[in-house]
Design an enzyme around this catalytic site. Structure first.
Site, PDB file in Angstrom:
ATOM      1  N   LYS A 294      10.035  55.011 -89.980  1.00 40.08           N
ATOM      2  CA  LYS A 294       8.676  54.620 -89.409  1.00 40.08           C
ATOM      3  C   LYS A 294       8.315  53.063 -89.572  1.00 40.08           C
ATOM      4  CE  LYS A 294       5.270  56.195 -86.578  1.00 40.08           C
ATOM      5  NZ  LYS A 294       4.434  57.080 -87.125  1.00 40.08           N
ATOM      6  N   HIS A 295       8.197  52.499 -88.534  1.00 37.40           N
ATOM      7  CA  HIS A 295       7.947  50.868 -88.667  1.00 37.40           C
ATOM      8  C   HIS A 295       9.189  50.200 -89.304  1.00 37.40           C
ATOM      9  CE1 HIS A 295       3.484  51.202 -87.104  1.00 37.40           C
ATOM     10  NE2 HIS A 295       4.450  51.704 -86.309  1.00 37.40           N
ATOM     11  N   ASN A 437       7.714  44.656-101.819  1.00 37.07           N
ATOM     12  CA  ASN A 437       8.117  45.377-103.136  1.00 37.07           C
ATOM     13  C   ASN A 437       8.261  46.786-102.839  1.00 37.07           C
ATOM     14  OD1 ASN A 437       8.117  43.401-104.858  1.00 37.07           O
ATOM     15  ND2 ASN A 437       6.040  43.084-105.119  1.00 37.07           N
ATOM     16  N   HIS A 543      12.848  41.296 -97.425  1.00 32.35           N
ATOM     17  CA  HIS A 543      11.386  41.229 -96.752  1.00 32.35           C
ATOM     18  C   HIS A 543      11.151  41.488 -95.409  1.00 32.35           C
ATOM     19  CE1 HIS A 543      10.581  39.460-100.661  1.00 32.35           C
ATOM     20  NE2 HIS A 543      11.528  38.333-100.677  1.00 32.35           N
TER      21      HIS A 543
END
Length: 543
Positions: A294-295, A437, A543
């Protein structure tokens, strides 16, 4: 005839990909257009019964040097580049016996395909086209008078204009010129990237003094792609977007075949790529595996004895986030798994294949997309990751480090058990694909809590534990599945607080890269709690 329409009296055809060639040439010939061609293209047209002039008849020179030299001649390029309304150009053509060429149909030697099939160095070099790009660029430059086709998908457009208007319009010739320059730029970019990769590999193999990654960073880079689909919008409705295919062949969204469902959106494509790359970490020879994304973040991952078991375990990690998610599988989708997946709203299912029964089950959900790729991407495979910045690009090699190749170092008094080691390796495969993170709790080869994208690692550990408690409550369990789990961190713990949070959540073993100046404090906290910890020496920031 409108002033901007240019009739076509002569066409030069020289193509490697002969898809639709004969039918196209037949329709040109039916309009009285003279055909000029080279080598294999001329042979194919002649065998189809078409009258074709050889380029050698224009130049007065035969093909030579294994076909390397055949079209690089004023009789060809003068016919393409001459400005028809320029009296001096017309005079030069008349003086030197040069006839105009009004249509150039060229697609290039299959360099990209040659590299993709793993051909040797010499074979790749021989598939670098020279005359083709020169003719394409010449015709595109002179688009005021000349039409250029670099792909068979443009055949019908040009034929329709010839039949309707008696020639090509300036608007069409400009569009064709844009496609032409984009193709030659992409082609040259692929060649430049290949040379950079060859240089880097040779430097690494010879253990040269220069680092391989430095050699692999050329002074200039070109990124190109071919439009696969114009999308309705981007991440948000006010953003324009399109999907381009290019670069090295790799099983995934660029190669997938959509069996059913509505068109994929920008976010669907992005999330599906993330899901399929994640599930590829799990060797199908070991066990069926399922990743729910998801996303662009995994919200549930599991291995199981069957796909449906793996799906149920993955779903249990975070059933709330799984709603409207992407489901990726490392095995062929079967009927049992299909029935389970369609129980909740899902955007996309992607797998190497699907049985007919499974496809029929998914087909009952008309908007649910089903993609099959034919294979899994190699998690160890090379490649580039590119991110745009204001005024430039960040380029790096893919994160192709795999936990199975790492030498795990036990740093605590207690070593992990065999079961813990299996779960630790599983969790580290997952954490590689979670935004930093990143913290992943795992138990029995399934994620039980995932914390992603936080500014501090301790917050990721807390969020993952909190979501595990919520999932336990939804399932009616007395305690969260993090009790007796293991935990993976994508980077080192800068302080012991993140580790302590994981211990409080019930983790009994930890896998992390190590490398913090406070590693000793973190190890001491693990020893005090009696848990096991291993270092990988490899970080997985995402990231």
């Amino acid at each position: 005839m409108p002033a901007d329409v240019r009739p076509i009296a002569r066409a030069l055809l020289s193509v490697s990909d002969k898809t639709g060639l004969v039918a196209f040439a037949q329709r040109l010939a039916a309009k009285g257009i003279e055909l000029v061609s080279t080598g294999g293209t001329r042979k194919a047209l002649a065998e189809a019964g078409l009258k074709v002039l050889d380029v050698a008849d224009l130049t007065g020179f035969p093909e030579m040097m294994d076909g390397r030299v055949k079209t690089l001649h004023p009789a060809v390029h003068g016919g393409i580049l001459a400005v028809r309304d320029d009296a001096a150009h017309r005079a030069s053509m008349q003086e030197h016996g040069i006839s105009p060429i009004d249509l150039v149909v060229v697609n290039l030697y299959p360099f990209e395909a040659t590299v993709a099939r793993g051909a040797g160095y010499d074979d790749c070099v021989e598939n670098i086209d020279i005359g083709g790009p020169a003719m394409i660029r010449a015709a595109a430059k002179n688009h005021a008078d000349v039409a250029v086709i670099v792909d068979s998908s443009s055949y019908e457009t040009v034929l329709a204009e010839i039949e309707e208007k008696g020639g090509t319009t300036l608007v069409t010739r400009r569009k064709l010129a844009q496609l032409a320059y984009a193709r030659t730029a992409t082609y040259d970019g692929a060649i430049a990237s290949w040379f950079a990769e060859v240089e880097a590999k040779e430097a690494a193999a010879k253990e040269a003094e220069a680092k391989a990654e430095e050699v692999a960073a050329p002074q200039s880079r070109v990124f190109g792609g071919r439009l696969a689909e114009a999308l309705r919008y981007g991440e948000n409705p006010h953003q324009q977007a399109a999907f381009y295919v290019g670069g090295a062949a790799r099983p995934g969204v660029a190669t997938a075949r959509q069996l059913q469902g509505k068109a994929l959106s920008y976010n669907n494509l992005n999330d599906t790529d993330a899901a399929f790359e994640a599930v590829a970490e799990f060797d199908p020879a070991r066990a069926p595996a399922v990743v729910i994304v998801k996303h662009a973040n995994p919200c549930g991952v599991a291995e199981g004895a069957t796909l449906v078991e793996a799906y149920r375990k993955a779903l249990a990690c975070d059933p709330t986030s799984a709603f409207g998610g992407i489901v990726a599988l490392n095995h062929t989708l079967d009927a049992d798994a299909a029935r389970a997946i369609v129980e909740i709203f899902t955007e996309v299912i992607v797998a190497p294949g699907a049985t007919e029964e499974a496809a029929a089950i998914v087909g009952a959900k008309k908007n649910l997309r089903l993609l099959v790729t034919g294979a899994l991407p190699d998690p160890r495979g090379p490649g580039l990751a590119v991110k745009s910045l204001a005024g430039g690009y960040l380029v790096q090699s893919r994160d192709n480090a795999v936990v199975d190749d790492m030498a795990l170092k036990v740093v605590t008094k207690r070593a992990p058990t065999a079961k813990e080691l299996a779960d630790l390796a599983f969790a580290f495969r997952v954490v590689k694909h979670v935004k930093s993170n990143a913290i992943v709790y795992a138990k029995d080869l399934a994620t039980v809590g995932i914390g992603a994208g936080q500014m501090s690692r301790v917050d990721s550990a807390r969020i993952a534990a909190h979501k595990a408690r919520d999932a336990a409550a939804t399932a009616g369990l007395a305690e969260p599945l993090t009790k007796g789990s293991v935990v993976a961190s994508d980077a080192f713990f800068p302080f012991s607080d993140g580790l302590i949070t994981a211990i409080e959540a019930g983790a009994t073993a930890v896998i992390q890269p190590g490398g913090s100046i406070r590693d000793n404090d973190v190890i001491a906290a693990a020893d005090e709690a009696g848990i096991a910890m291993v270092f990988t020496g490899v970080r997985h920031f995402r990231h």
